[in-house]
Enzyme design. Structure first.
Site, mmCIF file in Angstrom:
data_model
loop_
_atom_site.group_PDB
_atom_site.id
_atom_site.type_symbol
_atom_site.label_atom_id
_atom_site.label_comp_id
_atom_site.label_asym_id
_atom_site.label_seq_id
_atom_site.Cartn_x
_atom_site.Cartn_y
_atom_site.Cartn_z
ATOM 1 N N PHE A 1 37.019 49.266 27.945
ATOM 2 C CA PHE A 1 36.873 48.452 29.148
ATOM 3 C C PHE A 1 38.230 48.335 29.833
ATOM 4 O O PHE A 1 39.265 48.481 29.187
ATOM 5 C CB PHE A 1 36.349 47.053 28.783
ATOM 6 C CG PHE A 1 35.035 46.723 29.410
ATOM 7 C CD1 PHE A 1 33.863 47.257 28.911
ATOM 8 C CD2 PHE A 1 34.962 45.887 30.510
ATOM 9 C CE1 PHE A 1 32.642 46.955 29.492
ATOM 10 C CE2 PHE A 1 33.746 45.580 31.101
ATOM 11 C CZ PHE A 1 32.580 46.117 30.587
ATOM 12 N N GLN B 1 38.212 36.779 41.019
ATOM 13 C CA GLN B 1 38.123 38.195 40.701
ATOM 14 C C GLN B 1 37.095 38.886 41.580
ATOM 15 O O GLN B 1 35.967 38.413 41.703
ATOM 16 C CB GLN B 1 37.702 38.349 39.254
ATOM 17 C CG GLN B 1 37.514 39.799 38.856
ATOM 18 C CD GLN B 1 37.568 39.932 37.355
ATOM 19 O OE1 GLN B 1 36.566 39.769 36.684
ATOM 20 N NE2 GLN B 1 38.743 40.193 36.833
ATOM 21 N N HIS C 1 35.031 42.144 41.610
ATOM 22 C CA HIS C 1 34.674 43.240 40.712
ATOM 23 C C HIS C 1 34.667 44.522 41.522
ATOM 24 O O HIS C 1 34.107 44.560 42.616
ATOM 25 C CB HIS C 1 33.301 42.992 40.095
ATOM 26 C CG HIS C 1 33.027 43.869 38.916
ATOM 27 N ND1 HIS C 1 32.869 45.233 39.033
ATOM 28 C CD2 HIS C 1 32.914 43.582 37.598
ATOM 29 C CE1 HIS C 1 32.656 45.734 37.824
ATOM 30 N NE2 HIS C 1 32.674 44.764 36.943
ATOM 31 N N LEU D 1 25.791 43.819 40.625
ATOM 32 C CA LEU D 1 26.858 44.375 39.798
ATOM 33 C C LEU D 1 26.484 45.677 39.095
ATOM 34 O O LEU D 1 25.397 45.809 38.543
ATOM 35 C CB LEU D 1 27.254 43.360 38.728
ATOM 36 C CG LEU D 1 28.366 43.827 37.798
ATOM 37 C CD1 LEU D 1 29.703 43.797 38.509
ATOM 38 C CD2 LEU D 1 28.421 42.992 36.543
ATOM 39 N N GLU E 1 31.475 47.522 34.510
ATOM 40 C CA GLU E 1 32.643 48.346 34.227
ATOM 41 C C GLU E 1 32.370 49.265 33.030
ATOM 42 O O GLU E 1 33.037 50.274 32.843
ATOM 43 C CB GLU E 1 33.767 47.374 33.874
ATOM 44 C CG GLU E 1 35.128 47.954 33.833
ATOM 45 C CD GLU E 1 36.138 46.803 33.794
ATOM 46 O OE1 GLU E 1 36.105 45.947 34.695
ATOM 47 O OE2 GLU E 1 36.925 46.774 32.855
ATOM 48 N N ARG F 1 40.868 45.041 36.720
ATOM 49 C CA ARG F 1 39.957 44.945 37.867
ATOM 50 C C ARG F 1 40.638 44.719 39.202
ATOM 51 O O ARG F 1 40.261 45.299 40.215
ATOM 52 C CB ARG F 1 38.988 43.789 37.644
ATOM 53 C CG ARG F 1 37.962 44.160 36.631
ATOM 54 C CD ARG F 1 36.969 43.079 36.411
ATOM 55 N NE ARG F 1 36.046 43.577 35.417
ATOM 56 C CZ ARG F 1 35.117 42.862 34.818
ATOM 57 N NH1 ARG F 1 34.992 41.591 35.128
ATOM 58 N NH2 ARG F 1 34.327 43.405 33.933
ATOM 59 N N HIS G 1 33.231 38.049 41.972
ATOM 60 C CA HIS G 1 32.585 38.137 40.673
ATOM 61 C C HIS G 1 32.858 36.948 39.761
ATOM 62 O O HIS G 1 31.986 36.498 39.043
ATOM 63 C CB HIS G 1 33.074 39.409 39.998
ATOM 64 C CG HIS G 1 32.424 39.731 38.696
ATOM 65 N ND1 HIS G 1 31.063 39.852 38.558
ATOM 66 C CD2 HIS G 1 32.938 39.955 37.461
ATOM 67 C CE1 HIS G 1 30.769 40.150 37.295
ATOM 68 N NE2 HIS G 1 31.893 40.197 36.611
ATOM 69 N N ARG H 1 41.251 38.048 35.141
ATOM 70 C CA ARG H 1 40.558 38.151 33.856
ATOM 71 C C ARG H 1 40.268 39.609 33.515
ATOM 72 O O ARG H 1 39.893 40.392 34.384
ATOM 73 C CB ARG H 1 39.231 37.400 33.921
ATOM 74 C CG ARG H 1 38.329 37.653 32.726
ATOM 75 C CD ARG H 1 37.043 36.857 32.811
ATOM 76 N NE ARG H 1 36.091 37.410 33.758
ATOM 77 C CZ ARG H 1 35.098 38.259 33.444
ATOM 78 N NH1 ARG H 1 34.950 38.675 32.193
ATOM 79 N NH2 ARG H 1 34.257 38.689 34.359
#
Ligand SMILES: Cc1cc2nc3c(=O)[nH]c(=O)nc-3n(C[C@H](O)[C@H](O)[C@H](O)COP(=O)(O)OP(=O)(O)OC[C@H]3O[C@@H](n4cnc5c(N)ncnc54)[C@H](O)[C@@H]3O)c2cc1C
Length: 597
Positions: A119, A240, A242, A252, A255, A286, A353, A398
Site C-alpha cells: 500500500f 486527505q 484520495h 472510491l 489503493e 496519497r 476521503h 494518513r
C-alpha cells in the site's frame, strides 16, 4: 416537549469500527453500555473500506513495527505525535490477530497465513522498497471487519440504540462530561443519556466537500457536538484527497488496485508517477499522488474531451487476479465508470476521503484540552476514537490502511481506559445539570418555529462548493482568505434554516438540518485553520510556500511544527506542541527530514 432520561455506565456514540471495538471492551468487562447509531451498525462507513488494515506481520515480505512507525511519522510529515504512533504500530499485530480470532475472514497466503498486499507509503528498511503490510479480505476488508465486530458485540450483550441521533454533549458546571442528548428518529422524541463515560466514535465529515468518497451519513456530528460544547478541534486543515475516485462519481477505487500492480497514466499513456516519486512511483503517499495527478491535469495532460481526469490501468493484470483480489472494484468500474477494467483503464480523479484532524485525544483515548498551562489536560468522562478523533497518529497525511488500524487500536484503548477508570473509582456518576436538555430543545424548537428561512439543501450546497473551491488539493492565499469570508457567511445562513415538514415520525428533513449544523462547524474549522497555516505540510499545500533547504517542500518547522486548535466560540485559533518523543525511552525518535518517495 417531554424529555426522558436513561442511565448507563457508558454511552458510545457511533457503531463503526471504532465504536464497536470500544463497546466490546466495555461489555466484556461487564459495564452497562449503550451504543447509539444513526444507522444499523453494519451500515456505518467502515463497511465501505476496501484495501485493508496495516500490521507488520511480515507474512509476505520481511517487516517490523519500527519500519511501520517510520513510514507513519514520515507520512504524517512529522505532525503526528510519536508516542501515539509508536503505540499504534506496536499494537497492530495484536489487534489484527485478535480480530482474526473474532472470526474475521482474511484472505490467506498459500501456507495459510493472513494475506498482505503493498500500500502507498508503506516500506521496508526506512523508505527503501514497498512492503506487503496491508491485511486484506479481498477488496471488502471493512465489510468483513465490521461484521466480525458486530457479531462479537451481540455475543457480549452490548445494547444498541439503532436509528438514534445524538444531538449534543452534556457537560456540568465544572466542564465534566455527563452524557448526551439524542433524538429517536422513529418518534422524534429527545432522551438524555446520563452516564459516567461518553465515548465519541462518530466517524468523519467528508460530506463538507462536493466530491467525496464518504457516505452521506458522514456529517461530522461528533466534531460538531464537541465544538459546540467548547472542546477545540485539532488540525482540521488537513484533509486527505484520495487519488482514485471514479471521475464524475467520486466512488472510491481502493489503493489496493495499485498495490496489486495498477498504474496511473496520463493522456499520452505515460506512467507519470515515475517523474514525481522515482522510488515508490504509483505507491507513493496519497497526498503526493493526488498532487501529481492534479498537476498533470492542470498542465493539460489529462484525459477525455475536457482533459479532466487520468487513467488507472490494470489491463496488464491477469483477469483471474482481478476477479479474485479486486472483484468489488470491477463491479464499481462497470457500474460507475462504464468500463470493464479487465479490458479498459478506469477514469479517476482525486476525491475528498478522510479527515486527519478531529477531537483531540491522547493514545489512551481520553479527550484532552489546554487547561491551566497543560496543553493536554484530560476532560473527565469524555473519550473519543476513530476518524472523529485526533490521537494524533496521522498528522498532516494518513497512510492507507492506517485508519482501520487506528479504529482497532484506539477503540480498544479508549475502552480499556474507561474500564480502568471505572474500576479505580475515577468515574463517578456525576449529577446531571437541571438544564441538561435545554440547548438541544432550543435547537429543535428553532426549527419548528423558523419561517422565511433558508433551505437546508441550498446552504449545504453552498458550503460544499465553497470548501471544494477554496480548500482543495492545492491551496492559494487569496482563495483561502475569500473562503473564510464565504464560509462565515454560509454559517450565518445556516442559523436560519427552515424545514417545511414539521412532522415527528422519521422526519429526515429535520435530521438533515441538524446534521448541517455539525457540517458547518467542521467546514469553518477547516477553512480558518487552513488560512492561518502559512506553510505546506502533508495534505495542506500552498502555492506560496517555497521549497528551500530551510523549508523542505515548503514545510516550515521553525514556525509551524505545531498542532492547530480551533474553537467554535469566537471562531478562534490556538496551537499546541507536537510530541516528537516516542512512548518508550528506548525507542529512537524519527528525526525531521525532507519527505521524498
Ligand atoms: C470508501 C472508503 C474506503 C476506505 N478504505 C479504507 C481502507 O481500506 N483502509 C483503511 O484503513 N481505511 C479506509 N477508509 C477509512 C476508514 O474506513 C474510516 O476512517 C473508518 O472506517 C471510520 O470508522 P469510524 O468507526 O471512526 O466511523 P464510521 O465507520 O464512519 O462510523 C460512524 C458511526 O457513527 C454513527 N454516528 C455518527 N453521527 C452520529 C450521531 N449524531 N448519533 C448517533 N450515531 C452517530 C454512525 O451511525 C456510525 O455508526 C476508507 C474510507 C472510505 C470512505
Amino acid at each position: 416537549m417531554t424529555v426522558a432520561k436513561r442511565t448507563f455506565d457508558a454511552v458510545i456514540v457511533g457503531a463503526g469500527g471504532a465504536g464497536l471495538r470500544a463497546a466490546l471492551q466495555l461489555s466484556e468487562a461487564g459495564l452497562k453500555t449503550a451504543v447509539l447509531t444513526k444507522v444499523f451498525p453494519t451500515r456505518s462507513h467502515t463497511v465501505a473500506a476496501q484495501g485493508g488494515v496495516a500490521a507488520s506481520l511480515g507474512n509476505s515480505t520481511e517487516d517490523n513495527w519500527h519500519w511501520h512507525m517510520y513510514d507513519t511519522v514520515k507520512g504524517s510529515d512529522w505532525l503526528g505525535d510519536q508516542d501515539a504512533i509508536e503505540f499504534m504500530c506496536r499494537k497492530a499485530n495484536e489487534v489484527v490477530v485478535e480480530l482474526e480470532h473474532y472470526g474475521m475472514p482474511f484472505d490467506r497466503t498459500d501456507n495459510g497465513k493472513i494475506y498482505q498486499r503493498p500500500f502507498g507509503g508503506h516500506s521496508q528498511n526506512y523508505g527503501q522498497t514497498p512492503v506487503s503490510r496491508s491485511c486484506a479480505a479481498a477488496d471488502r476488508t471493512g465489510h468483513a471487519m465490521l461484521h466480525a465486530l458486530y457479531q462479537r458485540n451481540v455475543r457480549a450483550n452490548t445494547q444498541f440504540f439503532v436509528e438514534w441521533m445524538a444531538l449534543d454533549l452534556v457537560r456540568d458546571s465544572e466542564g465534566n462530561v455527563v452524557g448526551v442528548t439524542a433524538l429517536e428518529m422513529e418518534t422524534g422524541e429527545v432522551t438524555i443519556f446520563h452516564c459516567r463515560a461518553t465515548i465519541f466514535a462518530t466517524g468523519g465529515a467528508g460530506r463538507i466537500y462536493h466530491s467525496s468518497t464518504n457516505a452521506f451519513i458522514n456529517t461530522g456530528d461528533g466534531a460538531g457536538m464537541a465544538a459546540r460544547a467548547g472542546i477545540p478541534l485539532e488540525d482540521m486543515e488537513f484533509w486527505q484527497f484520495h487519488p482514485t475516485g471514479v471521475a464524475g462519481a467520486g466512488v472510491l477505487i481502493t489503493e489496493g488496485v495499485r498495490g496489486e500492480g495498477g498504474i496511473l497514466r496520463n493522456a499520452s499513456g505515460e506512467r507519470f508517477m515515475e517523474r514525481y516519486a522515482p522510488n515508490l512511483k504509483d505507491l507513493a503517499s496519497r497526498d503526493v499522488v493526488s498532487r501529481a495527478m492534479t498537476t498533470e491535469i492542470n498542465e493539460g495532460r489529462g484525459c477525455g474531451p475536457d482533459k479532466d481526469y487520468v487513467l488507472l490501468d490494470i489491463t496488464h493484470l491477469a483477469p483471474e487476479t482481478i476477479m479474485k483480489r479486486l472483484p468489488g472494484i470491477r463491479e464499481i468500474a462497470i457500474q460507475f465508470a462504464g468500463v470493464d477494467p479487465i479490458k479498459e483503464p478506469i477514469p479517476v480523479v482525486p476525491t475528498c476521503h478522510y479527515q486527519m484532524g478531529g477531537i483531540p485525544t491522547n493514545y489512551k483515548g481520553q479527550v484532552v484540552v489546554p487547561k491551566n498551562g497543560d496543553p493536554n489536560s484530560a476532560v473527565s468522562g469524555f473519550y473519543a476514537a476513530g476518524e472523529c478523533a485526533c490521537a494524533s497518529v496521522h498528522g498532516a497525511n494518513r497512510l492507507g490502511t492506517n485508519s482501520l488500524l487506528d479504529l482497532l487500536v484506539f477503540g480498544k484503548s479508549a475502552g480499556e481506559t474507561v474500564v480502568e477508570d471505572f474500576n479505580s473509582g475515577a468515574l463517578p456518576l456525576r449529577e446531571l445539570p437541571a438544564d441538561a436538555a435545554d440547548y438541544s430543545l432550543s435547537r429543535m424548537s428553532r426549527l419548528e418555529s423558523q419561517t422565511n428561512g433558508e433551505s437546508v439543501f441550498d446552504v449545504g450546497l453552498e458550503m460544499r462548493r465553497t470548501m471544494q473551491k477554496h480548500a482543495g488539493v492545492f491551496r492559494f492565499d487569496d482563495l483561502l482568505k475569500e473562503g473564510v469570508a464565504k464560509i462565515n457567511e454560509v454559517a450565518e445562513r445556516a442559523k436560519r434554516t427552515e424545514i417545511k415538514d414539521k412532522s415527528k415520525v422519521w422526519n429526515t428533513a429535520r435530521m438533515e438540518a441538524l446534521e448541517l449544523d455539525n457540517l458547518i462547524e467542521v467546514a469553518k474549522a477547516t477553512m480558518v485553520s487552513a488560512e492561518a497555516r502559512k506553510e505546506s505540510r502533508g495534505a495542506h499545500v500552498r502555492d506560496d510556500a517555497p521549497d528551500t533547504p530551510e523549508t523542505p517542500n515548503g514545510r516550515n518547522d521553525k514556525e509551524w511544527l505545531k498542532h492547530t486548535l480551533w474553537y467554535s466560540e469566537g471562531n478562534r485559533l490556538d496551537y499546541k506542541p507536537v510530541n516528537l518523543n516516542p512512548l518508550n525511552a528506548d525507542t529512537k525518535p524519527i528525526a525531521l527530514a525532507k519527505r521524498t518517495y
